[in-house]
Motif scaffolding. Structure first.
Motif, PDB file in Angstrom:
ATOM      1  N   THR A 158       0.823  -1.429   0.192  1.00  0.00           N
ATOM      2  CA  THR A 158       0.303  -0.445  -0.402  1.00  0.00           C
ATOM      3  C   THR A 158       0.880   1.038   0.042  1.00  0.00           C
ATOM      4  OG1 THR A 158      -0.041  -0.221   2.480  1.00  0.00           O
ATOM      5  CG2 THR A 158      -1.821  -1.163   1.230  1.00  0.00           C
ATOM      6  N   THR A 159       1.963   1.252   0.325  1.00  0.00           N
ATOM      7  CA  THR A 159       2.962   2.146   0.136  1.00  0.00           C
ATOM      8  C   THR A 159       3.084   2.785  -1.124  1.00  0.00           C
ATOM      9  OG1 THR A 159       5.142   1.302   0.738  1.00  0.00           O
ATOM     10  CG2 THR A 159       3.874   1.782   2.897  1.00  0.00           C
ATOM     11  N   ASN A 160       3.166   1.814  -1.906  1.00  0.00           N
ATOM     12  CA  ASN A 160       3.510   2.535  -3.458  1.00  0.00           C
ATOM     13  C   ASN A 160       2.181   1.712  -4.257  1.00  0.00           C
ATOM     14  OD1 ASN A 160       6.341   3.828  -3.101  1.00  0.00           O
ATOM     15  ND2 ASN A 160       6.829   1.638  -1.816  1.00  0.00           N
ATOM     16  N   SER A 161       1.134   1.981  -4.108  1.00  0.00           N
ATOM     17  CA  SER A 161       1.025   0.651  -5.601  1.00  0.00           C
ATOM     18  C   SER A 161      -0.492   2.172  -5.388  1.00  0.00           C
ATOM     19  CB  SER A 161      -0.318   0.311  -3.775  1.00  0.00           C
ATOM     20  OG  SER A 161      -0.941   1.233  -3.186  1.00  0.00           O
TER      21      SER A 161
ATOM     22  N   CYS B 219       4.221   6.648  -8.385  1.00  0.00           N
ATOM     23  CA  CYS B 219       4.169   5.604  -7.429  1.00  0.00           C
ATOM     24  C   CYS B 219       4.379   5.684  -5.746  1.00  0.00           C
ATOM     25  CB  CYS B 219       4.801   3.928  -7.338  1.00  0.00           C
ATOM     26  SG  CYS B 219       4.829   3.757  -9.226  1.00  0.00           S
ATOM     27  N   THR B 220       3.440   6.481  -4.820  1.00  0.00           N
ATOM     28  CA  THR B 220       3.741   6.491  -4.227  1.00  0.00           C
ATOM     29  C   THR B 220       2.394   5.898  -3.026  1.00  0.00           C
ATOM     30  OG1 THR B 220       3.175   8.600  -2.332  1.00  0.00           O
ATOM     31  CG2 THR B 220       1.784   8.409  -4.503  1.00  0.00           C
ATOM     32  N   ALA B 221       1.642   6.660  -2.237  1.00  0.00           N
ATOM     33  CA  ALA B 221       0.631   5.731  -0.684  1.00  0.00           C
ATOM     34  C   ALA B 221      -0.945   6.377  -1.486  1.00  0.00           C
ATOM     35  CB  ALA B 221       1.077   5.681   0.250  1.00  0.00           C
ATOM     36  N   PHE B 222      -1.822   6.270  -0.483  1.00  0.00           N
ATOM     37  CA  PHE B 222      -2.391   7.069  -0.957  1.00  0.00           C
ATOM     38  C   PHE B 222      -2.644   8.379   0.270  1.00  0.00           C
ATOM     39  CE2 PHE B 222      -3.852   3.684  -2.849  1.00  0.00           C
ATOM     40  CZ  PHE B 222      -5.277   3.820  -4.069  1.00  0.00           C
ATOM     41  N   TYR B 223      -2.405   7.785   0.892  1.00  0.00           N
ATOM     42  CA  TYR B 223      -2.168   9.032   2.396  1.00  0.00           C
ATOM     43  C   TYR B 223      -1.200   8.953   2.570  1.00  0.00           C
ATOM     44  CZ  TYR B 223      -7.547   7.580   1.722  1.00  0.00           C
ATOM     45  OH  TYR B 223      -8.836   7.137   1.465  1.00  0.00           O
ATOM     46  N   PRO B 224      -0.663  10.156   3.329  1.00  0.00           N
ATOM     47  CA  PRO B 224       0.765  10.619   3.888  1.00  0.00           C
ATOM     48  C   PRO B 224       1.405   9.470   4.743  1.00  0.00           C
ATOM     49  CG  PRO B 224      -0.069  12.472   3.088  1.00  0.00           C
ATOM     50  CD  PRO B 224      -1.247  11.707   3.374  1.00  0.00           C
ATOM     51  N   TRP B 225       0.149   9.044   6.072  1.00  0.00           N
ATOM     52  CA  TRP B 225       0.491   8.217   6.590  1.00  0.00           C
ATOM     53  C   TRP B 225       0.873   6.405   6.111  1.00  0.00           C
ATOM     54  CZ3 TRP B 225      -2.000   3.753   7.638  1.00  0.00           C
ATOM     55  CH2 TRP B 225      -3.328   3.763   7.935  1.00  0.00           C
ATOM     56  N   VAL B 226       0.642   6.454   5.896  1.00  0.00           N
ATOM     57  CA  VAL B 226       0.659   5.377   4.998  1.00  0.00           C
ATOM     58  C   VAL B 226       2.427   5.815   4.665  1.00  0.00           C
ATOM     59  CG1 VAL B 226       0.406   3.799   3.336  1.00  0.00           C
ATOM     60  CG2 VAL B 226      -1.447   4.595   4.212  1.00  0.00           C
TER      61      VAL B 226
END
Length: 374
Positions: free
Chosen positions: A171-174, A199-206
């Protein structure tokens, strides 16, 4: 030509030539991507394949320790081919540094899944080797070494556990984002792509969660192995001290072999964790930055440190087999047996020590465990 901006989450209008130039590869980044990494990958694949071939070719090297080391070498090969391969592919496909467009959504998942798996696998097998060495040296009452079948089961468990841990980081790069760019009206940028991907996470906290999931196992493994190294060295010292009253010659031989295995243990362990520590420390700093929502380092400084840390991580995949073979007479002899043109003086088909009982003296302990490495 009319641009299709609907697929972009944002549009960056680059008016400064300095800013536009920062999107491309610098001379240092070009050298790192096209020269340094391919050389490291080539040499790393060669030495690790040679290591695997020698161990598999010489039956007396078919020990449980070497089972772990072969798996560690396989993980290094996969990491080098995947990590270097995808960077070369990006470089060829896009002039924008860090552009994830060539790998698209699938690459965001699979490339990071593979590299993260090999990372966790390395930590697992480093720890398994240390545990086996600890049991052999500090628990001599257990007069057996782990069989190949048990080592194979533990190896499978290590791979499955690593895949699970790597899957937790998907999830951190999906999420694949597309950002459109309006370049300056200069001839250099006429053929530049109109967008670049990330490629990044949906939310910063992820992202912060991912950094923690990566760094915590490393530092936990570092502490566990450090404690076992101290106990192993103490166990070797105690065993040799007990022999001094029996035979002066035996004590001298054991002391020399003890010093060899101690140096090999310290050097291999120090280099392994030294090579990975900078990158993990930077990952920990990135996690703190995400939590505090502010940069703890200047971006230019962080980029320079990141390149150096990643270079050490790639070198780590190459240097371990070289150091181990250099410091082990047993492995040097095995290499000479396999690659020598002349007929070896000692037959290649020696007896495997996989089920060999470990003797009660330090000299026998050291001889059985001298071919292990971190």
């Amino acid at each position: 030509m009319e641009r299709n901006l609907s697929r972009c989450i944002q549009t960056d209008n680059i008016t400064s030539l300095v800013d536009a130039k920062s999107f491309g590869y610098s001379n240092g980044e070009t050298f790192y991507t096209t020269v340094f990494l391919p050389l490291i990958a080539f040499f790393g694949v060669v030495v690790n394949l040679a290591f695997i071939f020698v161990v598999s070719r010489v039956p007396r090297m078919h020990t449980s320790t070497n089972c772990y080391l072969i798996n560690l070498a396989i993980a290094d090969i996969v990491f080098l081919l995947t990590g270097v391969g995808e960077k070369l592919y990006r470089f060829v496909k896009s002039p924008i540094h860090g552009d994830d467009t060539p790998i698209q959504n699938g690459g965001c998942v699979w490339i990071y899944l593979i590299t993260d798996t090999t990372y966790f696998v390395s930590l697992c097998f480093v720890t398994l080797v240390s545990i086996e060495r600890f049991c052999a040296v500090c628990k001599p009452q257990n007069r057996y070494c782990i069989s190949k079948s048990k080592a194979g089961v533990l190896a499978c468990i290590a791979w499955m556990l690593s895949v699970c841990l790597a899957s937790a980081l998907i999830t951190t790069n999906s999420k694949f984002f597309t950002i459109c760019i309006i370049w300056p009206k200069e001839a250099l940028y006429l053929n530049y792509p109109e967008s670049w991907g990330l490629c990044t996470a949906f939310y910063p906290w992820v992202k912060a969660y991912g950094e923690g999931m990566q760094t915590i196992p490393f530092f936990l493994t570092l502490v566990i192995n450090g404690i076992m190294y101290i106990l192993i060295i103490r166990g070797l010292n105690k065993s040799v001290s007990r022999l001094k009253s029996h035979s002066e010659r035996s004590s001298e031989i054991d002391s020399r072999m003890r010093d060899q295995i101690t140096r090999m243990l310290i050097i291999n362990g120090f280099i392994f964790f030294l090579c990975l520590a900078p990158f993990e420390i930077l990952s920990f700093i990135e996690m703190l930055s995400g939590i505090q929502k502010r940069l703890l380092f200047h971006s230019d400084t962080l980029v320079g440190l990141s390149y150096s840390a990643r270079a050490l991580a790639y070198i780590n995949c190459v240097i371990n087999p070289v150091i181990y073979t250099t410091m082990s007479q047993r492995y040097r002899h095995a290499f000479k047996q396999v690659f020598s043109i002349e007929r070896p003086s000692v037959p290649v088909t020696g007896q495997s020590c996989t089920t060999k009982y470990i003797g009660s003296t330090t000299q026998e302990h050291v001889r059985v465990n001298f071919d292990s490495r971190l």
